[in-house]
Write an enzyme that holds these catalytic residues in place. Structure first.
Site, mmCIF file in Angstrom:
data_model
loop_
_atom_site.group_PDB
_atom_site.id
_atom_site.type_symbol
_atom_site.label_atom_id
_atom_site.label_comp_id
_atom_site.label_asym_id
_atom_site.label_seq_id
_atom_site.Cartn_x
_atom_site.Cartn_y
_atom_site.Cartn_z
ATOM 1 N N PRO A 1 43.639 41.291 39.251
ATOM 2 C CA PRO A 1 43.269 41.254 40.675
ATOM 3 C C PRO A 1 41.925 40.565 40.905
ATOM 4 O O PRO A 1 41.786 39.806 41.873
ATOM 5 C CB PRO A 1 43.232 42.739 41.060
ATOM 6 C CG PRO A 1 44.226 43.371 40.140
ATOM 7 C CD PRO A 1 44.073 42.636 38.835
ATOM 8 N N TYR A 2 40.939 40.818 40.033
ATOM 9 C CA TYR A 2 39.659 40.113 40.175
ATOM 10 C C TYR A 2 39.855 38.605 40.166
ATOM 11 O O TYR A 2 39.368 37.892 41.052
ATOM 12 C CB TYR A 2 38.692 40.515 39.061
ATOM 13 C CG TYR A 2 37.590 39.508 38.870
ATOM 14 C CD1 TYR A 2 36.589 39.360 39.831
ATOM 15 C CD2 TYR A 2 37.566 38.653 37.769
ATOM 16 C CE1 TYR A 2 35.597 38.405 39.692
ATOM 17 C CE2 TYR A 2 36.561 37.712 37.608
ATOM 18 C CZ TYR A 2 35.590 37.581 38.570
ATOM 19 O OH TYR A 2 34.605 36.634 38.430
ATOM 20 N N ALA A 3 40.551 38.102 39.151
ATOM 21 C CA ALA A 3 40.760 36.660 39.049
ATOM 22 C C ALA A 3 41.527 36.135 40.260
ATOM 23 O O ALA A 3 41.225 35.053 40.786
ATOM 24 C CB ALA A 3 41.506 36.333 37.762
ATOM 25 N N THR B 1 41.437 37.289 43.265
ATOM 26 C CA THR B 1 40.554 37.194 44.432
ATOM 27 C C THR B 1 39.788 35.879 44.415
ATOM 28 O O THR B 1 39.560 35.270 45.471
ATOM 29 C CB THR B 1 39.555 38.365 44.505
ATOM 30 O OG1 THR B 1 38.627 38.331 43.416
ATOM 31 C CG2 THR B 1 40.269 39.699 44.555
#
Length: 325
Positions: free
Chosen positions: A140-142, A144
């Protein structure tokens, strides 16, 4: 030149601010201090608040009408946390970035550098990537970061703002002058965990040893944070000289976690024990970059070694409690 740095009281943003000052560029800091530290903004124009706060952004530009560009570093960045809290990560990294850009447009800002991430790449068979490589964010971080880049491309295509994404790899080290460093006492990345093991006399865990790399551990492009900061300065100074909207920042050399641990034990005054365990949620094999574009467009290349990054990180670890409490 004067620049607004969102997230400028964090690890990356504060180091970029120091590099700006050393280059004669005046930084203005905007940070909500969720992860940043007010100590890193001392002696600098500082506004405590959120990038989504339109009234605050308007005030910053009203009080600093000579701001020429923005460096957008504000983000949540811990991969396992993003797996556990995707809603929070999309809100902080995507929704608030959209609000922020709308506030910049309203205030006539025409230049923004986005601190993006190389975690959005699809890794090639040899673990190298460049700006033309395919994208396949794995956390999810990547995602975003990838969503933000696509959003910014759509905005800059029709609106009076140009946005350059700097996709960087794994920062290590500290400001060589020890003005700033990692603000977290317990950082989650590999070198932070090594320093924790070194401080506490506990084993360091290699998380994942079955990746298809040369020794089974993950491979990364460990770039000294000062090199990363000077690249941001070079991008600010040369912003109007190129038309590309993405540049990779890295050393061009892959280092595995096993190799990083070996380098740590060569630098540290006492060795750490290394043990093996399974991968963390969201972990990937990793990648490193080919650096031709950064060298050509920014006249920049990484100058600090992994060993120097480790040494500066250890030096900062000894000073951190004194600096931050």
């Amino acid at each position: 030149m004067k620049v607004l740095i969102s997230g400028g009281a964090g690890y990356i943003g504060s180091t970029v601010a120091s590099a700006c000052l050393d280059a004669g560029i005046t930084p203005v800091i905007l940070d909500n201090l969720v992860t940043g530290r007010g100590e890193f903004a001392k002696g600098r124009a500082f506004y405590e608040g959120d990038i989504a706060d339109g009234a605050l952004v308007d005030r910053v530009f009203a009080e600093h009408p000579d701001i020429e560009a923005v460096v957008h570093c504000a983000a949540l960045i811990v991969v396992p946390d993003s797996v556990a809290d995707p809603v929070g990560y999309y809100r902080a990294n995507v929704a608030k970035s959209l609000d922020f850009v709308s506030h910049l447009l309203r205030n006539g800002c025409q230049k923004m550098i986005f601190s993006s991430s190389a975690s959005i790449y699809e890794t090639g068979a040899d673990f190298t990537v460049d700006e033309s490589s395919g994208l396949a964010p794995q956390s999810p971080y990547a995602r975003t970061k990838a969503v933000c880049e696509a959003m910014f491309a759509d905005i800059s295509a029709t609106q009076p703002i140009r946005i350059l994404s700097l996709r960087y790899f794994n920062p290590i080290g500290a400001d060589p002058k020890m003005r700033t460093g990692l603000q977290l006492r317990r950082p989650s990345h590999a070198l932070g965990k090594m320093i924790e093991a070194w401080e506490e006399g506990t084993p360091f865990q290699i998380t994942g040893t079955a990746w298809p790399t040369r020794d089974g551990s993950g491979i990364r492009d460990y770039i000294h944070v000062w090199d990363l900061a000077t690249a941001h300065v070079a991008a600010l100074e040369r912003f109007d000289t190129f038309t590309e909207d993405v540049i990779n920042l890295g050393t061009g050399t892959g280092t595995t976690v096993r190799e990083l641990a070996a380098a740590f034990n060569e630098v540290a005054d006492r060795p750490i024990e290394v043990v093996e365990t399974g991968p963390r949620p969201g972990d990937v094999a990793g990648a490193y970059t080919r650096t031709d574009l950064a060298r050509r467009l920014l006249d920049w290349e990484a100058r600090h070694s992994v060993a120097e990054g480790i040494a500066h990180s250890l030096q900062w670890a000894r000073l951190r409690e004194e600096m931050l409490g």
